[in-house]
Design a protein around this motif. Structure first.
Motif, PDB file in Angstrom:
ATOM      1  N   VAL A  94       0.843  -1.188   0.000  1.00 21.71           N
ATOM      2  CA  VAL A  94       0.000   0.000   0.000  1.00 21.71           C
ATOM      3  C   VAL A  94       0.878   1.237   0.000  1.00 21.71           C
ATOM      4  CG1 VAL A  94      -0.212   0.315   2.512  1.00 21.71           C
ATOM      5  CG2 VAL A  94      -2.126   0.952   1.017  1.00 21.71           C
ATOM      6  N   TYR A  95       0.329   2.328  -0.526  1.00 24.92           N
ATOM      7  CA  TYR A  95       1.026   3.612  -0.617  1.00 24.92           C
ATOM      8  C   TYR A  95       0.124   4.632   0.058  1.00 24.92           C
ATOM      9  CZ  TYR A  95       3.127   7.658  -3.170  1.00 24.92           C
ATOM     10  OH  TYR A  95       3.705   8.855  -3.544  1.00 24.92           O
ATOM     11  N   ILE A  96       0.573   5.200   1.179  1.00 20.19           N
ATOM     12  CA  ILE A  96      -0.229   6.180   1.914  1.00 20.19           C
ATOM     13  C   ILE A  96       0.157   7.574   1.454  1.00 20.19           C
ATOM     14  CG2 ILE A  96      -0.870   7.087   4.170  1.00 20.19           C
ATOM     15  CD1 ILE A  96      -0.379   4.381   5.367  1.00 20.19           C
ATOM     16  N   VAL A  97      -0.828   8.299   0.949  1.00 21.64           N
ATOM     17  CA  VAL A  97      -0.561   9.623   0.379  1.00 21.64           C
ATOM     18  C   VAL A  97      -0.550  10.699   1.460  1.00 21.64           C
ATOM     19  CG1 VAL A  97      -1.563   8.947  -1.841  1.00 21.64           C
ATOM     20  CG2 VAL A  97      -3.002  10.105  -0.162  1.00 21.64           C
ATOM     21  N   HIS A  98       0.071  11.806   1.144  1.00 26.79           N
ATOM     22  CA  HIS A  98       0.163  13.041   1.947  1.00 26.79           C
ATOM     23  C   HIS A  98       0.191  12.815   3.463  1.00 26.79           C
ATOM     24  CE1 HIS A  98      -4.177  12.545   1.969  1.00 26.79           C
ATOM     25  NE2 HIS A  98      -4.375  13.177   0.823  1.00 26.79           N
ATOM     26  N   MET A  99       1.169  12.037   3.929  1.00 29.74           N
ATOM     27  CA  MET A  99       1.346  11.801   5.366  1.00 29.74           C
ATOM     28  C   MET A  99       1.681  13.119   6.056  1.00 29.74           C
ATOM     29  SD  MET A  99       1.480   9.820   8.010  1.00 29.74           S
ATOM     30  CE  MET A  99       1.316   8.215   7.221  1.00 29.74           C
ATOM     31  N   ALA A 100       0.935  13.407   7.151  1.00 29.28           N
ATOM     32  CA  ALA A 100       1.126  14.697   7.816  1.00 29.28           C
ATOM     33  C   ALA A 100       1.260  14.600   9.324  1.00 29.28           C
ATOM     34  CB  ALA A 100      -0.034  15.637   7.466  1.00 29.28           C
ATOM     35  N   ASP A 101       1.031  13.418   9.913  1.00 28.26           N
ATOM     36  CA  ASP A 101       1.008  13.348  11.379  1.00 28.26           C
ATOM     37  C   ASP A 101       2.028  12.359  11.919  1.00 28.26           C
ATOM     38  OD1 ASP A 101      -0.670  10.668  12.499  1.00 28.26           O
ATOM     39  OD2 ASP A 101      -0.954  11.176  10.381  1.00 28.26           O
ATOM     40  N   LYS A 102       2.542  12.657  13.107  1.00 26.41           N
ATOM     41  CA  LYS A 102       3.599  11.851  13.713  1.00 26.41           C
ATOM     42  C   LYS A 102       3.124  10.451  14.090  1.00 26.41           C
ATOM     43  CE  LYS A 102       6.726  11.695  17.685  1.00 26.41           C
ATOM     44  NZ  LYS A 102       7.074  12.286  18.991  1.00 26.41           N
ATOM     45  N   GLU A 103       1.949  10.357  14.715  1.00 27.25           N
ATOM     46  CA  GLU A 103       1.479   9.062  15.216  1.00 27.25           C
ATOM     47  C   GLU A 103       1.253   8.061  14.088  1.00 27.25           C
ATOM     48  OE1 GLU A 103      -2.206   7.217  17.894  1.00 27.25           O
ATOM     49  OE2 GLU A 103      -2.018   9.391  17.647  1.00 27.25           O
ATOM     50  N   GLY A 104       0.616   8.506  13.009  1.00 26.75           N
ATOM     51  CA  GLY A 104       0.415   7.622  11.870  1.00 26.75           C
ATOM     52  C   GLY A 104       1.731   7.253  11.208  1.00 26.75           C
ATOM     53  N   LEU A 105       2.633   8.221  11.123  1.00 28.82           N
ATOM     54  CA  LEU A 105       3.956   7.974  10.551  1.00 28.82           C
ATOM     55  C   LEU A 105       4.693   6.904  11.343  1.00 28.82           C
ATOM     56  CD1 LEU A 105       6.276   8.723   8.604  1.00 28.82           C
ATOM     57  CD2 LEU A 105       6.855  10.591  10.171  1.00 28.82           C
ATOM     58  N   GLU A 106       4.604   6.975  12.654  1.00 32.59           N
ATOM     59  CA  GLU A 106       5.292   5.991  13.502  1.00 32.59           C
ATOM     60  C   GLU A 106       4.753   4.582  13.255  1.00 32.59           C
ATOM     61  OE1 GLU A 106       6.572   8.828  17.285  1.00 32.59           O
ATOM     62  OE2 GLU A 106       4.669   7.742  17.358  1.00 32.59           O
ATOM     63  N   VAL A 135       5.359   5.537   1.927  1.00 31.83           N
ATOM     64  CA  VAL A 135       4.853   6.759   2.547  1.00 31.83           C
ATOM     65  C   VAL A 135       5.232   7.968   1.703  1.00 31.83           C
ATOM     66  CG1 VAL A 135       4.915   8.242   4.591  1.00 31.83           C
ATOM     67  CG2 VAL A 135       5.045   5.752   4.857  1.00 31.83           C
ATOM     68  N   GLU A 136       4.225   8.777   1.403  1.00 28.52           N
ATOM     69  CA  GLU A 136       4.404  10.041   0.688  1.00 28.52           C
ATOM     70  C   GLU A 136       4.118  11.190   1.649  1.00 28.52           C
ATOM     71  OE1 GLU A 136       1.972  10.817  -3.083  1.00 28.52           O
ATOM     72  OE2 GLU A 136       1.004  12.132  -1.625  1.00 28.52           O
ATOM     73  N   THR A 137       4.910  12.249   1.590  1.00 26.98           N
ATOM     74  CA  THR A 137       4.528  13.495   2.248  1.00 26.98           C
ATOM     75  C   THR A 137       4.612  14.619   1.219  1.00 26.98           C
ATOM     76  OG1 THR A 137       4.697  14.816   4.257  1.00 26.98           O
ATOM     77  CG2 THR A 137       6.783  14.233   3.166  1.00 26.98           C
TER      78      THR A 137
END
Length: 455
Positions: A236-248, A262-264
């Motif tokens: 899976v490819y998660i678009v426009h990552m913006a938050d620390k908790e989800g990133l972790e 992961v995309e930001t």
């Protein structure tokens, strides 16, 4: 030989070195020091960097949304792209009830064949299974080079959201076909709950756009995507990552060996949620919104460490008068900001300042995108690849303004941003399309990129 770029520093995702680059028939045919070849055109790149064209994997051009259409047509958006060193864009056509993948993509291709100033590909947004026909059609679409699809876990009221069951079916079908699923992860029920509360309390400024969908609202959906991806063993490819908790949660899954990307976006690397307190805060409204400083710091740390795979823009600008629809009610603000022309210059400025390496910029803005999405001829400077080439002057100072951009919007969130270093030439398959602030290409030069499935 059509073109010889002499004396520059070639930058790849792995290294930088002094070399000439020879181009013929739209392809790179030789890279080496002091190449002894004759060419119709010779470009002196002494003292400059020679980079692969960037690939913006996330744009919404000419997109109906929020009661209007995004400000950049395909012509304007792709023109702006090459003027910022982006030579390929991925657009997101959104399926409406009853539409097929190939019918939807075909309607967009008809426009882009006339208007595109750079090369292009599509991630088709799936919102309606058409009683299962979409899952069958995905096989034919993959054969035709449409190898990525998007699922929204949000926009429930707008009829664009997929539920967990649909997501699981699409993930498994994509895995079977060698395709990739991109996911916009936010929790719509929490957003609706909080929005209802704020409107009832008369809290309607742009700040409450952020407050209606803060870190934990995005993080819950991020974690759900990670959960389904890892347990279904589907990439899976998660678009426009913006938050620390989800990133972790994504980093943990990556460390455990799961295939997750992961995309930001530059806006999350540059701005925090404090922008929504500004008088012009509505101009920064996008979804997900910019988050707090802690999340921004985590994004930069993950980018440097290699846990963020790509940087793209989510380019979806609207005119200022359209943003003003929500000056007294944030729910009426069309969501989206400009960025396609700013992607490469912004990231290269960060490298010029020592925040990351130039090689890392090439990796996340070009090479990784090409690998993840099957753009076999894109993403790097190597013999046999398309001659999508950007010449970058590290010493050129540039201040972003709506007046020196090449889009059709009337404002930009990047207004006044000072950059040290800027692209001075862009070549699309060996053809000069941008030079010293001016677009010198032509609409229709861009080509559809047929992509390879994953193996």
């Amino acid at each position: 030989m059509d073109l010889l770029i002499k004396g520059g520093t070639v930058v790849t995702a792995a290294e930088s070195f002094l070399a000439d680059v020879a181009v013929d028939g739209g392809k790179i045919v030789a890279i080496g020091k002091d190449l002894d070849v004759e060419a119709d055109k010779i470009v002196d790149a002494t003292g400059k960097l020679v980079l692969p064209g960037a690939i913006d994997a996330h744009t919404h051009m000419q997109m109906p949304f929020g009661g209007t259409v995004s400000a950049d047509s395909y012509l304007a958006g792709t023109r702006a792209a090459v003027c910022g060193g982006v030579t390929t864009v991925f657009d997101y056509p959104v399926q409406h009830k009853g539409e097929t993948i190939l019918g939807l993509v075909g309607s967009k291709k008809e426009i882009l064949e006339k208007d595109a100033c750079c090369d292009y590909a599509f991630h088709c947004c799936i919102t309606d299974f058409n009683e299962g026909q979409i899952l069958e059609e995905m096989a034919e679409a993959v054969e035709k080079g449409i190898t990525s699809y998007k699922c929204f876990l949000v926009y429930k009221k707008e009829g664009m959201m997929v539920d967990d069951g649909m997501l699981a079916k699409i993930l498994l079908r994509a895995k079977e076909l060698g395709a990739m699923v991109n996911v916009h992860a936010e929790n719509p029920d929490l957003i609706d709950l909080r929005t209802e509360q704020y409107l009832k309390e008369g809290k309607t400024s742009a700040w409450y756009h952020y407050m209606s969908r803060p870190e934990f609202v995005e993080a819950e959906a991020d974690k759900r995507v990670v959960h389904w991806s890892t347990h279904l063993d589907a990439p899976v490819y998660i678009v426009h990552m913006a938050d620390k908790e989800g990133l972790e949660a994504c980093i943990k899954a990556k460390e455990e060996g799961h295939e997750l990307y992961v995309e930001t976006c530059p806006q999350y690397l540059e701005f925090t949620c404090d922008v929504y307190k500004r008088e012009d805060g509505r101009n920064f409204v996008c979804s997900p919104p910019m988050k707090g400083q802690e999340s921004q710091d985590a994004l930069w740390k993950a980018l440097k460490a290699g846990f963020i795979d790509t940087v793209a823009t989510d380019h979806c600008p609207f005119q200022s008068y359209e943003k003003d629809w929500g000056k007294d009610d944030y729910t009426k603000i069309p969501n989206g900001c400009a960025g396609v022309e700013n992607l490469y210059p912004y990231m290269l400025d960060a490298a010029n300042a020592g925040k990351i390496s130039f090689e890392k910029v090439v990796e996340v803005c070009a090479t990784n995108v090409a690998k993840i999405f099957g753009c076999d001829n894109k993403g790097s400077l190597a013999v046999g690849k398309d001659a999508d080439i950007v010449i970058y002057d590290k010493d050129k100072d540039f201040t972003i303004s709506v007046d020196n951009m090449h889009s059709d919007y009337d404002h930009t969130i990047w207004e006044g941003k000072k950059l040290h270093g800027y692209p001075v030439k862009t070549f699309l398959r060996g053809q000069l399309v941008y030079e010293d602030g001016e677009f010198v290409g032509a609409p229709g030069m861009g080509e559809f990129i047929k992509r390879s499935p994953r193996t």
